[in-house]
Design an enzyme around this catalytic site. Structure first.
Site, PDB file in Angstrom:
ATOM      1  N   ASP A 384       0.853  -1.179   0.000  1.00  0.00           N
ATOM      2  CA  ASP A 384       0.000   0.000   0.000  1.00  0.00           C
ATOM      3  C   ASP A 384       0.898   1.240   0.000  1.00  0.00           C
ATOM      4  O   ASP A 384       2.108   1.139   0.238  1.00  0.00           O
ATOM      5  CB  ASP A 384      -0.894  -0.033   1.253  1.00  0.00           C
ATOM      6  CG  ASP A 384      -1.980   1.029   1.204  1.00  0.00           C
ATOM      7  OD1 ASP A 384      -2.199   1.607   0.118  1.00  0.00           O
ATOM      8  OD2 ASP A 384      -2.596   1.293   2.246  1.00  0.00           O
ATOM      9  N   THR A 386      -0.248   4.742   1.391  1.00  0.00           N
ATOM     10  CA  THR A 386      -0.471   5.638   2.520  1.00  0.00           C
ATOM     11  C   THR A 386      -0.038   4.999   3.824  1.00  0.00           C
ATOM     12  O   THR A 386      -0.519   3.934   4.200  1.00  0.00           O
ATOM     13  CB  THR A 386      -1.951   6.038   2.607  1.00  0.00           C
ATOM     14  OG1 THR A 386      -2.343   6.610   1.362  1.00  0.00           O
ATOM     15  CG2 THR A 386      -2.177   7.032   3.733  1.00  0.00           C
ATOM     16  N   GLU A 497      -8.680  12.115   7.305  1.00  0.00           N
ATOM     17  CA  GLU A 497      -9.735  12.924   7.919  1.00  0.00           C
ATOM     18  C   GLU A 497      -9.161  13.957   8.877  1.00  0.00           C
ATOM     19  O   GLU A 497      -9.702  15.049   9.011  1.00  0.00           O
ATOM     20  CB  GLU A 497     -10.732  12.007   8.625  1.00  0.00           C
ATOM     21  CG  GLU A 497     -11.460  11.074   7.660  1.00  0.00           C
ATOM     22  CD  GLU A 497     -12.741  10.516   8.230  1.00  0.00           C
ATOM     23  OE1 GLU A 497     -12.782  10.298   9.460  1.00  0.00           O
ATOM     24  OE2 GLU A 497     -13.694  10.310   7.458  1.00  0.00           O
ATOM     25  N   LYS A 559     -17.957  12.659   0.956  1.00  0.00           N
ATOM     26  CA  LYS A 559     -16.602  12.891   0.440  1.00  0.00           C
ATOM     27  C   LYS A 559     -16.067  11.558  -0.055  1.00  0.00           C
ATOM     28  O   LYS A 559     -16.525  10.478   0.354  1.00  0.00           O
ATOM     29  CB  LYS A 559     -15.673  13.466   1.513  1.00  0.00           C
ATOM     30  CG  LYS A 559     -15.174  12.497   2.554  1.00  0.00           C
ATOM     31  CD  LYS A 559     -14.078  13.134   3.403  1.00  0.00           C
ATOM     32  CE  LYS A 559     -13.474  12.142   4.376  1.00  0.00           C
ATOM     33  NZ  LYS A 559     -14.385  11.638   5.396  1.00  0.00           N
ATOM     34  N   ASP A 673      -5.353   5.751  -4.391  1.00  0.00           N
ATOM     35  CA  ASP A 673      -5.212   7.117  -4.905  1.00  0.00           C
ATOM     36  C   ASP A 673      -5.397   7.180  -6.420  1.00  0.00           C
ATOM     37  O   ASP A 673      -5.430   6.174  -7.119  1.00  0.00           O
ATOM     38  CB  ASP A 673      -3.840   7.673  -4.541  1.00  0.00           C
ATOM     39  CG  ASP A 673      -3.758   8.065  -3.083  1.00  0.00           C
ATOM     40  OD1 ASP A 673      -4.826   8.195  -2.461  1.00  0.00           O
ATOM     41  OD2 ASP A 673      -2.647   8.219  -2.557  1.00  0.00           O
ATOM     42  N   LYS A 736      -6.435  -6.826  -5.572  1.00  0.00           N
ATOM     43  CA  LYS A 736      -5.234  -7.364  -4.926  1.00  0.00           C
ATOM     44  C   LYS A 736      -5.159  -8.875  -5.105  1.00  0.00           C
ATOM     45  O   LYS A 736      -4.090  -9.428  -5.378  1.00  0.00           O
ATOM     46  CB  LYS A 736      -5.231  -7.006  -3.438  1.00  0.00           C
ATOM     47  CG  LYS A 736      -5.069  -5.525  -3.146  1.00  0.00           C
ATOM     48  CD  LYS A 736      -4.952  -5.268  -1.655  1.00  0.00           C
ATOM     49  CE  LYS A 736      -4.684  -3.796  -1.354  1.00  0.00           C
ATOM     50  NZ  LYS A 736      -4.500  -3.542   0.099  1.00  0.00           N
ATOM     51  N   ASP A 755      -4.428  -3.807   5.550  1.00  0.00           N
ATOM     52  CA  ASP A 755      -4.815  -3.299   6.868  1.00  0.00           C
ATOM     53  C   ASP A 755      -6.310  -3.429   7.142  1.00  0.00           C
ATOM     54  O   ASP A 755      -6.731  -3.452   8.292  1.00  0.00           O
ATOM     55  CB  ASP A 755      -4.377  -1.837   7.053  1.00  0.00           C
ATOM     56  CG  ASP A 755      -4.843  -0.942   5.908  1.00  0.00           C
ATOM     57  OD1 ASP A 755      -5.722  -1.380   5.126  1.00  0.00           O
ATOM     58  OD2 ASP A 755      -4.337   0.190   5.797  1.00  0.00           O
ATOM     59  N   ASN A 758     -11.397  -6.081   4.335  1.00  0.00           N
ATOM     60  CA  ASN A 758     -11.497  -6.617   2.980  1.00  0.00           C
ATOM     61  C   ASN A 758     -10.163  -7.090   2.425  1.00  0.00           C
ATOM     62  O   ASN A 758     -10.110  -7.693   1.357  1.00  0.00           O
ATOM     63  CB  ASN A 758     -12.093  -5.569   2.040  1.00  0.00           C
ATOM     64  CG  ASN A 758     -13.534  -5.251   2.380  1.00  0.00           C
ATOM     65  OD1 ASN A 758     -14.222  -6.070   2.973  1.00  0.00           O
ATOM     66  ND2 ASN A 758     -13.982  -4.058   2.024  1.00  0.00           N
TER      67      ASN A 758
END
Length: 1088
Positions: A384, A386, A497, A559, A673, A736, A755, A758
């Protein structure tokens, strides 16, 4: 006393009560009442001192079923294993034929092995026990206003707990906030469907556990939403504690009887079940069906060697015409023992335990020992972005509001959570019209484009409604908390957030403020939460339904990913007009959607993660709640604008990616992203080549794909791609899994990070599943093989390096053991050719000498090899193959060459002493004792014994690096003649193990009675010349073999790739076949 009372509930404990009884069960009280009675703070949680007091008072939050390390079991395991039983059998044979000395020596070896094995195994078990506690479930608690992660065992009554989808509830909690919150309580109540919870409800005292909808139970799993709650019961006081005995059943090892549909079974089915059960028990005893794959493989190897040992014993008897004299039988037994690697499995266990302990120091927790073996074989890492490749500390750097303009934030401090720090610039133009390239003040002045800095108050005053509405949605479609405490700003929640909440707080739109009071300062909040639809990785949106208390209207605030949000928008604002004014809305068209995407790509090209905000006033008759269909809420929205978040790469990410490439490992970024954002970060950290312009269009298109593009391809089309994507943007969990399958079809060995809930399928499908320790859900951790405690990509690389080191060390000590076994067996079997006048063999080594060599030169030196540090180029070579494992062709050749070279030298020393300087006098009955004429044989035997002991010990140093010279193991060192000493001294355990074996030789040679009666040799004098010359030849032979290997491997590398693999440029090694300009240089090198 208080602690003991807290550990076990009293006999009259009431279901639903706390460790310290409340006035009524927790489900019968409001959450404010529960908090008051437990002296808890529903905003800031308990203080650290209060937690310490309560932990002492109530004890740990566990069910008390942990057995811990059990010394008696370890002792039994040391005795009742195949290798020890073989030694016991040899001891019994020795005593049975009244060979008391040999039997006593074997008994001493057995006792020594058990004692040493016990302490080493006990230490290993203690290490593994501590690691199990590290990998145990964790809980997110709020203490002193800060959200921290602690082991579930440290949760105490009164703790403020935060849980989200995928978490395991750490204790029984009274909910104080529940957003679309459901839990799976099947373990407790048997209810197969998730249970929706309501925090504001209260129930009668005698309400059953399944109907207490304001309580979440320990060990249940969050299947949806998020919640906060106050812990009221821990440990055995929880509902699950009442049925702990049912959870603590021991694993049964009895095979079930196969029955017919009517429940009956014939006698043959019972016989089949009993036979299989017995076979399983024997397999467990021998170790061939328990442990990791490598442990099982080595146990099977031990069985093969045992069979060879029996053959060797038969050969000894046959060579002596099956004369079953005492000395022949004992020699046969000793020859068999020389083939038994008694320390092999024990050393393997200790090496793995030590490796897992080292990994903890490098922020990696091993949950599955088999992953230690797998890590060294990893060829591809799917990671990943982030928080793993990046710092996970996002900052809002830009926003665009249609009809208003573009806002940019320039930080002036290192306090990302402080909304009062930093400058806000505003331009009335759109992002695609602005040149964001860094320029000097002079350039900006000449261009007349310098954006002006404004205070948030000025910007709010200049906007009629659009900025205010944008900020309200940013603040409320958000569950992060940002607040000031004791002069410092703290935040808790998701990094994305938090960054948005800090941006809203710059303009006075902090969620805590606008949810507490309305604009006029009345006590009634301006807004009220009604429902929340959490972020879904498939649709990539999150929404909230809120109620405006002043008007009674309900609004949906959304959002999410820009493409997914504008897909459900049908309007946007064209002008900044007062709220409620007509004429500022326009219909969303495909042209304007493209316009939005062009602005988004400008932000994404700067490496920003871009989200879209939208809102909608819900119909009056809708009566929205958490049960409202999400699809009915997230439609016909009005687009409000974009916000861009910057998450800088970790400083160690680029070096770690480069290290992966040097190690022959491909790195793939799978992120949610936008493609441009992902591509910018991937180039920055080195996942994509810097020279992307030199990559052909079809290759570049395959290197960077979106999940939609990748998922649209069939498996055959994926297999036809020239290269599998290095970056997959807008990635969904199912993508994935497909990526792992595609890599497997290409014969790759894959490590995958995850993480979320799912991510569990992909973590299980990967060869090594890697969960995030900080951001990861408990479900993801349970599905993983290893857990990163710092969520850092560099820790994955560290884990792979450790995996390779452990694999290398296992290969080293197995090579040492087996080469020594070959040397002993060859020496003993060839030695059968030496026969005295009676026609019986004169043994070059006495049985006690053989047992002594096994004891001194195997166990401790092999443990020392297990502790060796990594060789210098361990991360500059391709991954090893798990298919061949440690038994590569090079390994087998080394084993044979070293074994026969040692045997040749030992036999030569015996022959020289007997025939060159002893006249060939083999005496008479010299196997039995120092009879007349046996002086020559006894001195020759002592010479051979000294040679074999020393060579077996020196071989341990030689296999520290199987290719580099023992005298030059550090290629960059300037200590040309003394580096070898620093190398041997570095591993002090191995150094002292070898020195001990080296020194222990002398007492056996020179102490009277022990030398002639026990070891059946005598002290030597001038024969040391033979030993020293043979030692020189030993080193010369081994060094010559290593030199020949290095020459051969270098030449083969040049023939295959044009140059040695590790000497290639990184860009060439990883991307050379896709970049133009390398072919000619490669060809030139190939002609050298």
């Amino acid at each position: 006393m208080a602690k003991k009372q807290g550990m076990q509930p009293p006999g009259g404990h009431v279901s639903g009560q706390s460790n310290w009884p409340l006035s009524r069960p927790a489900h019968a009280l409001t959450y404010d009442q529960v908090a008051a009675e437990l002296d808890a703070d529903i905003l800031s949680g308990l203080s650290a001192n209060e937690v310490k007091v309560r932990l002492e008072q109530y004890g740990k939050n566990d069910l008390g079923e942990e057995e811990g390390v059990q010394p008696l079991k370890i002792v039994i395991a040391q005795i009742a294993n195949a290798m020890t039983m073989v030694l016991i059998l040899a001891m019994a044979v020795s005593f049975g034929i009244k060979s008391w000395i040999e039997g006593g020596v074997v008994a001493a070896v057995i006792i020594l092995n058990i004692v040493v094995g016990f302490f080493q195994e006990y230490s290993a078990e203690k290490t593994m026990d501590s690691l199990r506690s590290l990998s145990s479930p964790t809980a997110t608690v709020v203490r002193g206003g800060e959200a921290i992660v602690v082991p579930s065992a440290e949760v105490v009554p009164g703790d403020l707990i935060e849980v989200k989808m995928g978490d395991t509830i750490p204790a029984d909690i009274r909910l104080i906030e529940a957003k679309n919150f459901e839990t799976d309580e099947a373990l407790l109540t048997g209810e197969s469907l998730p249970v929706r919870k309501r925090e504001n409800a209260t129930f009668e005292d005698n309400t059953g556990p399944g109907d207490r909808l304001n309580v979440a139970y320990s060990s249940s799993t969050v299947t949806k939403g998020r919640a906060k709650g106050i812990v009221f019961a821990t440990g055995t006081f929880t509902e699950i504690g009442a049925i702990a005995s049912a959870l603590n059943q021991k694993e049964r090892h009895v095979r079930p009887v196969k029955r017919k549909p009517n429940g009956k079974a014939g006698p043959h089915r019972y016989l089949e079940a009993y036979t299989l059960t017995l076979g399983d028990a024997i397999g467990r005893f021998l170790g061939v069906n328990v442990g990791t794959p490598l442990q099982r493989k080595l146990s099977k190897l031990a069985m093969v060697l045992f069979a060879i040992a029996v053959v060797c014993a038969i050969i000894v008897l046959g060579a002596n015409r099956f004369h079953t004299t005492q000395d022949v039988i004992i020699y046969a037994v000793a020859t068999g023992l020389s083939m038994i690697p008694a320390s092999l499995v024990v050393v393997l266990t200790i090496t793995m335990a030590a490796g897992t302990k080292r990994m903890v120091q490098r922020h990696v927790i091993v949950r599955n020992l088999k992953s230690l073996e797998a890590l060294g074989a990893v060829t591809d890492i799917c990671s990943d972005k982030t928080g793993t490749l990046t710092q996970g500390k996002m900052v809002a750097r830009g926003a665009w509001i249609p009809g208003l303009g573009t806002y940019t934030v320039e930080l002036t401090s290192s306090e990302p959570f402080n909304p009062t720090k930093g400058d806000v610039r505003f331009e009335a133009r759109e992002p695609h019209e602005i040149n964001f390239r860094p320029r000097s003040d002079k350039e900006e002045k000449e261009a007349g484009e310098k954006a002006h800095t404004f205070s948030p108050t000025e910007l709010l005053a200049s906007s009629k409604s659009r900025l205010q509405e944008f900020l309200t949605v940013a603040s409320l479609a958000n569950v992060a908390t940002v607040m000031e405490k004791e002069g410092a700003w703290i935040a808790r929640g998701d990094p994305t957030e938090i960054a948005i909440q800090v941006f809203a707080s710059r303009f006075g739109k902090n969620r805590l403020d606008i949810m507490k009071q309305d604009g006029s300062g009345n006590s009634t909040p301006e807004w009220k939460d009604v429902a929340e639809f959490p972020f879904d990785s498939d649709i990539k949106r999150m929404s909230v339904i809120v109620k405006n208390n002043s008007t009674g209207d309900h609004f949906a605030f959304t959002k999410g990913a820009v493409e997914r949000v504008i897909r459900v928008c049908n309007k946007y604002y064209t002008d900044d007009v007062p709220a409620g004014s007509e004429g500022s809305e326009a219909e969303m068209t495909d042209e304007f959607r493209d316009h939005i995407l062009s602005n988004m790509e400008v932000f994404a090209g700067l490496g920003l993660r871009v989200l879209a905000l939208a809102s909608r006033k819900l119909d009056a008759g809708m009566n929205p709640s958490e049960d409202t269909d999400r699809n009915e809420v997230e439609k016909d929205l009005t687009f409000l604008g974009l916000i861009g978040l910057y998450d800088p790469p970790r400083p160690e990410s680029a070096p770690a990616v480069r290290e992966c490439h040097e190690a022959g490992i491909s790195v793939h970024m799978l992120t949610g992203d936008h493609p441009e954002t992902a591509k910018a970060i991937a180039i920055e950290v080195g996942i994509l080549p810097k020279a992307m312009h030199r990559v052909s269009a079809d290759i570049a298109q395959a290197m960077v794909m979106t999940a939609a593009q990748f998922d649209a391809l069939s498996d055959a089309e994926v297999d036809d791609l020239p290269v599998l994507p290095l970056v997959i943007a807008r990635c969904a969990p199912r993508t994935k899994v497909r990526m792992i399958d595609a890599l497997h079809r290409r014969g790759k060995f894959v490590a995958m990070t995850g993480d979320g809930v799912n991510d569990s399928p992909s973590l299980r499908r990967a060869d090594v599943g890697i969960a995030m320790g900080q951001a990861g859900s408990d479900v993801a951790k349970d599905a993983s093989d290893i857990v990163l405690t710092d969520d850092n990509f560099a820790s994955i690389v560290a884990a792979i390096e450790e995996g390779r080191r452990i694999f290398d060390n296992i290969q080293k000590f197995v090579l040492h053991v087996l080469a020594e076994n070959v040397a002993q067996a060859a020496t003993l079997l060839v030695g059968l050719a030496f026969k005295d006048e009676s026609g019986l063999s004169v043994f070059p080594l006495a049985p006690v000498e053989i047992v002594w060599i096994i004891m001194i030169t195997s166990g401790l030196p092999d443990m020392g090899l297990g502790f060796e540090r990594a060789v210098p180029d361990i991360m500059r070579r391709p991954p090893h193959s798990l298919r061949t494992g440690i038994f590569t062709l090079e390994f087998l050749l080394d084993m044979v060459v070293y074994g026969f070279w040692i045997a040749a030298l030992c036999l030569s020393s015996f022959v020289l002493r007997v025939y060159a300087w002893g006249g060939g006098n083999l005496g008479n009955n010299c196997n039995d004792g120092l009879n007349e004429g046996c002086e020559t044989v006894f001195r020759a035997r002592a010479t051979t014994f000294a040679c074999l002991t020393w060579f077996a010990l020196f071989l341990a140093w030689e296999v520290v690096d199987v290719r580099r010279s023992f005298f030059r193991m550090q290629p960059g060192s300037k200590k040309y003649f003394t580096q070898w000493f620093y190398d041997v001294w570095r591993n002090k355990f191995l150094f002292w193990a070898i020195i001990f074996g080296f020194v222990s030789l002398f007492p056996t040679l020179y102490i009277p009675v022990i030398n002639t009666i026990v070891f059946k040799h005598t002290g030597i004098s001038w024969e040391w010349g033979i030993v020293f010359i043979a030692a020189g030849l030993f080193f010369a032979g081994v060094e010559a073999w290593k030199w020949a290997k290095r020459i051969f491997l270098r030449r083969r590398a040049r023939r295959t790739t044009g140059r040695v693999w590790k000497d290639m440029d990184i860009e060439e090694r990883v991307f050379g076949e896709y970049l133009s300009g390398y072919e000619s240089s490669e060809g030139a090198n190939g002609r050298d």
